[in-house]
Design an enzyme around this catalytic site. Structure first.
Site, short mmCIF file in Angstrom:
data_model
loop_
_atom_site.label_atom_id
_atom_site.label_comp_id
_atom_site.label_asym_id
_atom_site.label_seq_id
_atom_site.Cartn_x
_atom_site.Cartn_y
_atom_site.Cartn_z
N HIS A 39 -10.16 -8.31 -8.27
CA HIS A 39 -10.01 -7.81 -6.89
C HIS A 39 -10.63 -8.77 -5.88
O HIS A 39 -11.79 -9.16 -6.03
CB HIS A 39 -10.72 -6.45 -6.79
N LYS A 48 0.85 -1.18 0.00
CA LYS A 48 0.00 0.00 0.00
C LYS A 48 0.89 1.24 0.00
O LYS A 48 1.90 1.28 0.71
CB LYS A 48 -0.90 0.02 1.23
#
Ligand SMILES: [Mg+2]
Length: 397
Positions: free
Chosen positions: A327, A197
């Site tokens: 996803h 991230k």
């Protein structure tokens, strides 16, 4: 003259006796919906939390649909929501369920359209499509089970395994030394790629973390970053330029999820691939993204309304030469990615493991399609214990 007459007679006779598929088709008799809350061991944060837009994620709401038919066939599917939305999806799914009782479970496209029309005044994306997904996915699971095939094989598999990455070690709440430990553990366990991230207010912190992980992994090991939509076009351009030296497999959601044009421009401008699409909730939205241009599309079957719209996204994506990295929900997406025409990536999350009795098979960086028919999972006793509410429709066979 005689021969022609006899042909007419026999044709009429067959017509009178013939039964159609609609006459003999199986019928949906029973549906059970469950609202299940999966707790997360550690609250997780991405860039949306750092910018104050969302709270850390502590649990995920699942809507399970279990469907049975007159002839004894069964299917299971699910949708999910992170943070808000689970009870709303569950309420809408309960309104939709009676529309399926008495229907032929094999007419999946028609039933998808029927459910879309049932909720038409709510729109054709968002909660409307996400509440349809558990049913649509359960019907595809049932169809594959009926054929005795894993769903990937029913759809026409391109491969028996899909390269697989995870984000488990690289959230923004995790200090860098812990990230490096997690990355090493993930690699040991056989993962094929690592995603970090990014999206810190200070870009230099992101760069420092990516540099450290790239150094640990060495050149060539697949590494991705995910900014979770927190940059504007200027900052995204600056970040993409800074990240070029790290040979990333992709930069995910550098911009707002609906800035299709902006993602297309970044994909044009930089050698590093751009990935996006996880927040989109219909085929129509994905079509706009695919046509605007990005390198990787990241559809999510529970979010777009199930496998029926996902297959249309795959067809358009292949036509426009987009790469695929679905996803979340690897239990479903393994089958879909295995059927895609261009080598895809699968996102590995161990979070859902406790919900199911079956284990996924990861080896040498790839996730393997099992030989179990359908999606290949059944709900665990633990999942039943995390279920505060259920409702049944039709009569239990
Ligand atoms: Mg993401």
């Amino acid at each position: 003259m005689q021969a022609v007459e006899s042909n007419i007679v026999s044709y009429a006779k067959v017509g009178a006796d013939a039964r159609t598929a609609a006459d003999t088709g199986d019928r949906i008799e029973w549906i059970k919906l469950s609202l299940t809350y999966l707790p997360l061991a550690t609250p997780v944060s991405d860039a949306k939390v750092l910018t104050g837009r969302q709270k850390p994620l502590t649990e995920i709401a699942f809507i399970f649909a279990e469907i049975r038919t007159r002839d004894g066939h069964e299917g299971i599917g699910f949708g999910y929501s992170k943070r808000a939305g689970g009870p709303g999806m569950y309420a809408h799914a309960k309104e939709l369920a009676p529309n399926l009782i008495g229907e032929d479970p094999n007419d999946i496209s028609r039933l998808f359209t029927k459910l879309l029309w049932a909720g038409a005044s709510m729109g054709r994306s968002g909660l409307t499509t996400q509440a349809i997904a558990p049913f649509d996915i359960a019907l595809w699971d049932m169809k594959a089970k009926r054929a005795g095939l894993p769903l990937a094989k029913l759809l026409g598999a391109q491969r028996d395994s899909v390269q697989c990455y995870n984000t488990s070690g690289g959230y923004l709440h995790t200090p860098l030394d812990q990230v490096l430990k997690n990355v090493a553990i993930s690699r040991e366990s056989g993962i094929g790629g690592i995603k970090l991230k990014v999206g810190q207010p200070d870009l230099s912190i992101d760069i420092e973390r990516v540099r450290a992980v790239r150094k640990l992994l060495g050149d060539g090991f697949p590494l991705m970053v995910d900014a979770n939509q927190q940059w504007d076009r200027q900052k995204a351009t600056r970040a993409c330029r800074a990240f070029e030296e790290f040979d990333l497999t992709w930069i995910e959601e550098p911009l707002d999820a609906h800035d299709f044009e902006g993602h297309g421009q970044l994909a044009e401008r930089f050698d590093t691939a751009i990935a996006t699409g996880e927040m989109l909730t219909s085929f129509d939205e994905h079509a706009q993204l695919i046509l605007a241009g990005t390198d990787f599309i990241q559809p999510d079957a529970p979010r777009v309304g199930g496998i029926t719209p996902f297959l249309k996204i795959m067809a358009l994506g292949e036509f426009k030469q987009r790469k695929l990295a679905p996803h979340f929900a690897m239990e479903i997406h393994l089958h879909l990615a295995a059927a895609y025409g261009i080598e895809p990536w699968l996102e590995h999350f161990e979070w859902l493991g406790p919900l199911f009795n079956e284990q996924m098979h990861l080896k040498d960086g790839r996730m393997y399609v099992s030989d179990r028919p359908g999606l290949g999972f059944t709900l665990s006793e633990q999942a039943r214990r995390w279920t505060p509410d259920t409702e049944e429709f039709g009569k239990r066979p």
